[in-house]
Scaffold this motif. Structure first.
Motif, PDB file in Angstrom:
ATOM      1  N   PRO A 199      31.828 -90.940  96.918  1.00 18.19           N
ATOM      2  CA  PRO A 199      31.944 -89.862  97.925  1.00 18.19           C
ATOM      3  C   PRO A 199      31.031 -88.662  97.610  1.00 18.19           C
ATOM      4  CG  PRO A 199      33.642 -89.479  96.433  1.00 18.19           C
ATOM      5  CD  PRO A 199      33.127 -90.811  96.066  1.00 18.19           C
ATOM      6  N   CYS A 228      38.749 -91.710 100.537  1.00 19.66           N
ATOM      7  CA  CYS A 228      38.344 -91.072  99.144  1.00 19.66           C
ATOM      8  C   CYS A 228      37.575 -89.528  99.534  1.00 19.66           C
ATOM      9  CB  CYS A 228      37.308 -91.827  98.471  1.00 19.66           C
ATOM     10  SG  CYS A 228      37.367 -93.783  98.726  1.00 19.66           S
ATOM     11  N   GLU A 268      40.614 -80.430  89.164  1.00 14.61           N
ATOM     12  CA  GLU A 268      39.057 -80.155  89.372  1.00 14.61           C
ATOM     13  C   GLU A 268      38.635 -80.107  88.064  1.00 14.61           C
ATOM     14  OE1 GLU A 268      37.728 -80.134  92.465  1.00 14.61           O
ATOM     15  OE2 GLU A 268      35.800 -79.691  91.378  1.00 14.61           O
ATOM     16  N   GLY A 282      40.619 -86.739 107.855  1.00 15.69           N
ATOM     17  CA  GLY A 282      40.162 -87.076 106.412  1.00 15.69           C
ATOM     18  C   GLY A 282      40.947 -88.582 106.390  1.00 15.69           C
ATOM     19  N   ARG A 295      29.572 -84.934  96.498  1.00 11.33           N
ATOM     20  CA  ARG A 295      30.223 -83.992  95.757  1.00 11.33           C
ATOM     21  C   ARG A 295      30.653 -82.798  96.736  1.00 11.33           C
ATOM     22  NH1 ARG A 295      29.318 -84.107  90.463  1.00 11.33           N
ATOM     23  NH2 ARG A 295      29.678 -81.593  90.296  1.00 11.33           N
ATOM     24  N   PRO A 296      31.471 -82.064  96.069  1.00  9.04           N
ATOM     25  CA  PRO A 296      31.978 -80.791  97.029  1.00  9.04           C
ATOM     26  C   PRO A 296      30.705 -79.720  97.230  1.00  9.04           C
ATOM     27  CG  PRO A 296      33.419 -80.998  95.144  1.00  9.04           C
ATOM     28  CD  PRO A 296      32.438 -82.042  95.262  1.00  9.04           C
ATOM     29  N   MET A 338      39.459 -81.787  99.780  1.00  9.48           N
ATOM     30  CA  MET A 338      40.211 -80.872  99.074  1.00  9.48           C
ATOM     31  C   MET A 338      39.788 -80.293  97.888  1.00  9.48           C
ATOM     32  SD  MET A 338      43.414 -83.639  98.671  1.00  9.48           S
ATOM     33  CE  MET A 338      44.543 -82.909  97.963  1.00  9.48           C
ATOM     34  N   SER A 339      38.709 -80.648  97.181  1.00  8.17           N
ATOM     35  CA  SER A 339      38.154 -80.013  96.186  1.00  8.17           C
ATOM     36  C   SER A 339      36.891 -79.010  96.562  1.00  8.17           C
ATOM     37  CB  SER A 339      37.194 -80.900  95.192  1.00  8.17           C
ATOM     38  OG  SER A 339      37.914 -81.943  94.421  1.00  8.17           O
ATOM     39  N   ALA A 354      37.727 -77.392  99.245  1.00  6.62           N
ATOM     40  CA  ALA A 354      38.441 -76.313  99.836  1.00  6.62           C
ATOM     41  C   ALA A 354      39.176 -75.609  98.593  1.00  6.62           C
ATOM     42  CB  ALA A 354      39.651 -76.778 100.580  1.00  6.62           C
ATOM     43  N   ALA A 355      39.297 -76.307  97.365  1.00  8.63           N
ATOM     44  CA  ALA A 355      40.038 -75.476  96.454  1.00  8.63           C
ATOM     45  C   ALA A 355      39.210 -74.371  95.555  1.00  8.63           C
ATOM     46  CB  ALA A 355      40.436 -76.650  95.175  1.00  8.63           C
ATOM     47  N   SER A 356      39.819 -73.697  94.803  1.00  2.00           N
ATOM     48  CA  SER A 356      39.180 -72.539  94.318  1.00  2.00           C
ATOM     49  C   SER A 356      37.855 -72.452  93.776  1.00  2.00           C
ATOM     50  CB  SER A 356      40.252 -71.620  93.384  1.00  2.00           C
ATOM     51  OG  SER A 356      41.031 -72.523  92.829  1.00  2.00           O
ATOM     52  N   GLN A 357      37.563 -73.633  92.905  1.00  2.00           N
ATOM     53  CA  GLN A 357      36.228 -73.563  92.270  1.00  2.00           C
ATOM     54  C   GLN A 357      35.238 -73.626  93.277  1.00  2.00           C
ATOM     55  OE1 GLN A 357      36.136 -76.853  89.244  1.00  2.00           O
ATOM     56  NE2 GLN A 357      33.863 -76.282  88.628  1.00  2.00           N
ATOM     57  N   HIS A 358      35.395 -74.397  94.220  1.00  2.00           N
ATOM     58  CA  HIS A 358      34.132 -74.405  95.217  1.00  2.00           C
ATOM     59  C   HIS A 358      34.303 -73.664  96.380  1.00  2.00           C
ATOM     60  CE1 HIS A 358      32.143 -77.627  92.945  1.00  2.00           C
ATOM     61  NE2 HIS A 358      33.471 -78.127  92.826  1.00  2.00           N
ATOM     62  N   VAL A 361      39.731 -81.633 109.907  1.00  2.52           N
ATOM     63  CA  VAL A 361      39.375 -82.423 108.854  1.00  2.52           C
ATOM     64  C   VAL A 361      39.935 -83.642 109.174  1.00  2.52           C
ATOM     65  CG1 VAL A 361      39.474 -83.133 106.580  1.00  2.52           C
ATOM     66  CG2 VAL A 361      39.646 -80.836 107.071  1.00  2.52           C
ATOM     67  N   ILE A 405      39.777 -86.397  99.605  1.00  3.32           N
ATOM     68  CA  ILE A 405      39.947 -85.933  98.358  1.00  3.32           C
ATOM     69  C   ILE A 405      38.892 -84.905  97.870  1.00  3.32           C
ATOM     70  CG2 ILE A 405      40.406 -86.224  95.863  1.00  3.32           C
ATOM     71  CD1 ILE A 405      42.738 -87.775  97.757  1.00  3.32           C
ATOM     72  N   GLU A 406      37.660 -85.403  98.082  1.00  2.24           N
ATOM     73  CA  GLU A 406      36.388 -84.530  97.611  1.00  2.24           C
ATOM     74  C   GLU A 406      36.637 -83.159  98.667  1.00  2.24           C
ATOM     75  OE1 GLU A 406      36.116 -84.921  94.854  1.00  2.24           O
ATOM     76  OE2 GLU A 406      34.023 -85.156  94.501  1.00  2.24           O
ATOM     77  N   TRP A 454      47.229 -74.681  93.799  1.00  4.40           N
ATOM     78  CA  TRP A 454      46.308 -74.155  93.126  1.00  4.40           C
ATOM     79  C   TRP A 454      46.573 -74.291  91.635  1.00  4.40           C
ATOM     80  CZ3 TRP A 454      43.162 -73.792  96.899  1.00  4.40           C
ATOM     81  CH2 TRP A 454      43.545 -73.031  97.916  1.00  4.40           C
TER      82      TRP A 454
END
Lengths: 571, 172
Positions: free
Chosen positions: B135, B39, A316, B36, B137-138, B45-46, B48-52, B34, B42-43, A309
C-alpha cells in the motif's frame, strides 16, 4: 510409528484406506460412506473430532497423473484436546449429484460447503442454503475449476437482495407472521454495509429487528474476494509470499511465516536456529500489532476514541521498526523458503526492547481506561456470549475460541519452532462474551512480550538460510563465479522451487487463530492447488449465532471483537 | 457547479472572485468519505492518526455517509461484487466531488489480475488523482490530498466536472 490414534482408527475404520502424511492421518472413502465416517469421527468418544477446520476440493483435470475422479473433496478435522489431525478424501463421481452435506454435524460446514459449491460447482445435498458465497450472485461458472480462465471477469450490476435468506432465517428462529401480529409491531430490516464504518472493511450485515433487538441475521461476504487461490496456481512458490502478506494485512509477516513453514514441513527442510528464533520474535511482535489494531478499532466502536490514540500510536511507532527491518510498513514479504529475506539490522535489540516498553505503556494506559470502567463492563460483559460448543462447531480458533474457555493454542498443543521451551501462558476466558474476547487479546499482548524477551536472549548467531540448494538460492559469489551456481540460481528463479508431488496440510497459530495451508503439488515449481484455511472466515460464519437476540449496537462491537480482516475472510 | 447566484453572472469579475473565495473554502475543508476495503484502509488509518495527522490539511472530518462528503477516497481492491456499491456511493455524493484512487489495486487491479478484481476503478467512476504503492505510505495520501487541493483551487465553480464519463456499469 503407530500412535494411539492409529490404533483407534484401525479398529473403527478397519476397511478404509489409511495413510499418514506429515502429522495428518488421511482416510480415503467413497461418497456413499462419507456421512457415516464423518459422523463417527465426530461422535465416537475416543476420536472426538469436534473441529471441522476446512472443506475444500481439488480439480484433477490437468494433473499430470490420471486421478480416479476429476473432483476430490477434502475435509480437514481436528481433535484439539489430543492434537489429532485427520483428513478425509472423497472422490466425487458427479459434481451435480455431489455429496451429502454435513452441516447438521458441524456449523462450520455451512459456509465451507457453500465455498466449495461456489468455487468448484460441487453440490451438497441436504445443505439448507446452498448458494454462492465469495463470487457475486450473477456469476456464471466456477472459477477454481481448471478449465475456467483466470482472466474471465464477470460484471456484477446490482447487489443481492438477501430477502429470501433473512425470511428463511426468521422462520428457523420461530418468527412468523402470527408472532408478529402478537407483538403488534412490524419487523424492520436493517442493512449494515458493505461500506459502513462499523464493518471494518467490506462485509454486509443484514438484520431483522424488533425494536432494537435482532431477531434474525444473515451476512454476506466476498466483497474483497481477490482470487488468491487461483492466482497462486499461476505463481512459483516464492512468488506467493507477497500474496500472503495481503491475507491478514494487520499481521502480514505471520502469514509469510505460516506459508513457508507449510512448504518447509513438506520438503523436510530444517531451517537454521537463527531463522527459527527470528520467526518466533517476529510472529509474536506481529501478534501484538494485530491485537493492537483490533482493540483500538473495537474500542472506537464503543466510543472510546482515546484508546485508539494510545494503542494505534504504538502500532504506528512499531511500523518504524518494521520498515527499518523489512523495507515496508505493512506488506513485509520477509520470508523465503528455507530462511528469511534479511538478517536483523545492527542495533535491533535496542529498538525492539524500547518499542516493547512503549507498547506496554500504551496498553497499560488503555487498560487503565477500560479495565475497571463500569461503562465498558456494562457494555461488554454477558454481551454476545459464544458457548464453547457453538464456538467449536463453527470452527472458531485462536483468541475467539479461547475467550469461550477452550484452551486450544497450536503453540502449546502442537509445538513447533521451540515454542515448548518458552515460558508463557495461554489466557482463557470464562464466559465467551465481548469482554472476554477483548481481555484475552490484552493478555496475549503481554504473553507475546514475554516470549519475545526470552527469545531475544536466546537467539544464536549464525547462518540465516538452510544450506540445501535444491530449495535455497546459492550465495551471490557462486552465482557470479561458477556455471553451477548460475544454473542453480536460474532454475530456482525461473522454474521455482520444485516441490515433490503430493498433498498436505500444515497450520500455524496466527493472530486470529489457526491459519492453515492445504497444498496439492504436481512436482513442478508452481502449486497445483493452494487452499488457505482462514480463521476469520469461520468466525464470521458463526456471527449470527452470537448476535441473534442481542441489540443492534452489540452486534457492532461484537464484530469488532472477533477481529474480521477482509483480506483473510474473502481471500 | 453553478450555485444559482453566479450562474446568471457568467464569466465576470465578480464570479472570478467568487471562484477564489469558494475554492479557498473548499480547499481547506474537504470532507473525505473513506471507501476502505483492504490493506490501504489500514494505511489511511495511519494517515489519520496523530503522527501524520490529516487534520493539518483540514480533511480530518471523515464522513462515512457519502451525502456529507465531497472527497471519495477509494482505499483498497474493488472486486466486481463491490463495483455497483462503489458506483452507488459515488452517485450519492453531492456535487462538487473529487475521487482519489489509493493504491495499486484501486488504480489498476494491482497484483490481482484475475476473474474477480476490477482492473482499475476508473472503469466505474471518474478518478481525479491516483496514488501508487501497495500500500502507499501515509505521506503519499497527504500528497494526493494536496494535489486535490490544487485541483480545487484552480478549477472554476461554474464548470461541471466529468459530465461525459461512461463506465462499464453505466447504461449506454
Amino acid at each position: 510409528m503407530t500412535t494411539p490414534l492409529d490404533t483407534i482408527l484401525a479398529s473403527v475404520f478397519a476397511d478404509i484406506t489409511r495413510e499418514t502424511v506429515l502429522d495428518t492421518r488421511l482416510l480415503t472413502v467413497d461418497g456413499a460412506a462419507l456421512y457415516e465416517v464423518l459422523k463417527r469421527l465426530k461422535t465416537y468418544p475416543d476420536l472426538d473430532f469436534s473441529l471441522l477446520l476446512d472443506i475444500t476440493a481439488v480439480d484433477y483435470l490437468t494433473y499430470p497423473k490420471r486421478a480416479a475422479a476429476r473432483f476430490v473433496v477434502v475435509y480437514t478435522l481436528r481433535n484439539w484436546k489430543k492434537n489429532y489431525l485427520v483428513q478425509v478424501r472423497v472422490p466425487v463421481a458427479d459434481p451435480d449429484t455431489g455429496l451429502p452435506s454435513v452441516a447438521d454435524l458441524w456449523g462450520s460446514a455451512l459456509w465451507a460447503e457453500r465455498e466449495v459449491f461456489d468455487q468448484y460447482g460441487i453440490t451438497f445435498t441436504g445443505h439448507p442454503d446452498l448458494r454462492r458465497i465469495l463470487n457475486h450472485h450473477q456469476f456464471k461458472g466456477h472459477p477454481l475449476r481448471k478449465d475456467y480462465d483466470i482472466h474471465a471477469g464477470q460484471v456484477c450490476t446490482e447487489p443481492d437482495s438477501l430477502e429470501p435468506e433473512i425470511r428463511a432465517r426468521l422462520k428457523v428462529n420461530g418468527v412468523d407472521d402470527s408472532t408478529m401480529s402478537d407483538i403488534n409491531t412490524e419487523i424492520m430490516f436493517l442493512n449494515i454495509g458493505p461500506s459502513h464504518p462499523a464493518t471494518h472493511g467490506a462485509i454486509r450485515i443484514f438484520a431483522a429487528l424488533d425494536g432494537e433487538t435482532i431477531m434474525a441475521n444473515v451476512n454476506e461476504i466476498g466483497y474483497l474476494h481477490r482470487g488468491f487461490e487461483k492466482t497462486a496456481e499461476h505463481r512459483t512458490y516464492n512468488q506467493i509470499v507477497p500474496l500472503t502478506d495481503r491475507l491478514n494485512y494487520c499481521s502480514a509477516l505471520m502469514n509469510n511465516i505460516a506459508y513457508v513453514k507449510a512448504i518447509e514441513s513438506w520438503l523436510g527442510l530444517a531451517i537454521t536456529e537463527r531463522a527459527v528464533f527470528m520467526r518466533v520474535i517476529l510472529s509474536e511482535f506481529f501478534r501484538i500489532q494485530d491485537h493492537l489494531v483490533c482493540l483500538a478499532a473495537n474500542l472506537v466502536d464503543m466510543g472510546g476514541l482515546t484508546n485508539y490514540w494510545y494503542l494505534y500510536n504504538e502500532k504506528e511507532a512499531s511500523y518504524d521498526l518494521i520498515s527499518r527491518l523489512t523495507g515496508a510498513r505493512l506488506t513485509s514479504s520477509f520470508t523465503r523458503i528455507g530462511g528469511m529475506a534479511h538478517d536483523f539490522y545492527e542495533g535491533w535489540q535496542d529498538d525492539l526492547a524500547r518499542q516493547l516498553v512503549d507498547i506496554e505503556k500504551g496498553v497499560n494506559d488503555s487498560l487503565k481506561l477500560v479495565a475497571r470502567n463500569r461503562i465498558v463492563h456494562d457494555r461488554t460483559q454477558n454481551v454476545c456470549v459464544l458457548s464453547p460448543e457453538t464456538a467449536l462447531s463453527y470452527g472458531f480458533t485462536g483468541p475467539n475460541l479461547r475467550a469461550s474457555g477452550v484452551g486450544f493454542d497450536l503453540r502449546k498443543d502442537s509445538p513447533h519452532y521451540f515454542y515448548e521451551s518458552f515460558d508463557f501462558n495461554v489466557p482463557v476466558g470464562t464466559t465467551g462474551d465481548v469482554y472476554d474476547r477483548m481481555m484475552v487479546r490484552f493478555e496475549e499482548i503481554f504473553e507475546s512480550m514475554r516470549i519475545i524477551r526470552q527469545a531475544v536472549k536466546m537467539i544464536p548467531e549464525g547462518e540465516l538460510f538452510a544450506a540445501d540448494h535444491r530449495y535455497v538460492l546459492p550465495e551471490k559469489s557462486k552465482v557470479y563465479n561458477s556455471i553451477e551456481g548460475a544454473a542453480n540460481h536460474f532454475k530456482l528463479i525461473f522454474e521455482g522451487v520444485r516441490v515433490p508431488e503430493g498433498a498436505w496440510y500444515d497450520s500455524f497459530e496466527a493472530a486470529n487463530g489457526e491459519l492453515g495451508f492445504y497444498f496439492v503439488s504436481d512436482g513442478s515449481g508452481t502449486p497445483y492447488k493452494l487452499k488457505v484455511r482462514p480463521p476469520c472466515f469461520y468466525a464470521m460464519g458463526g456471527f449470527h449465532e452470537m448476535v441473534e437476540g442481542e441489540m443492534i449496537a452489540d452486534a457492532i462491537i461484537n464484530l469488532g471483537s472477533i477481529n474480521i480482516i477482509g483480506g483473510e475472510l474473502d481471500r | 457547479m453553478a450555485l444559482g447566484l453566479e450562474a446568471g453572472l457568467g464569466d465576470s469579475v465578480l464570479t472570478t472572485k467568487l471562484d477564489t473565495l469558494i475554492n479557498w473554502g473548499r480547499q481547506y475543508s474537504l470532507w473525505p468519505m473513506v471507501f476502505g476495503t483492504a490493506c490501504c484502509a489500514i494505511e489511511f488509518m495511519s494517515a489519520a492518526a496523530s503522527q501524520h495527522d490529516i487534520s493539518r490539511f483540514g480533511a480530518e472530518v471523515v464522513r462515512f455517509s457519502p451525502r456529507q462528503a465531497d472527497l471519495l477516497l477509494v482505499c483498497g481492491t474493488i472486486s466486481y461484487k463491490q463495483a455497483p456499491i462503489l458506483k452507488r456511493i459515488y452517485e450519492q455524493m453531492p456535487q462538487p466531488k473529487w475521487v482519489v484512487s489509493m493504491g495499486a489495486c484501486a488504480g489498476s487491479g494491482g497484483m490481482y489480475d484475475n476473474y474477480c478484481t476490477v482492473q482499475g476503478i476508473d472503469s466505474i467512476i471518474p478518478v481525479d488523482c491516483y496514488i501508487s504503492g501497495c500500500p502507499p505510505r501515509p505521506e503519499a495520501v497527504l500528497d494526493a490530498l494536496m494535489n486535490i487541493q490544487e485541483q480545487v483551487r484552480s478549477d472554476s465553480v461554474l464548470r461541471e466536472r466529468h459530465q461525459d464519463f461512461k463506465g462499464i456499469l453505466d447504461t449506454p
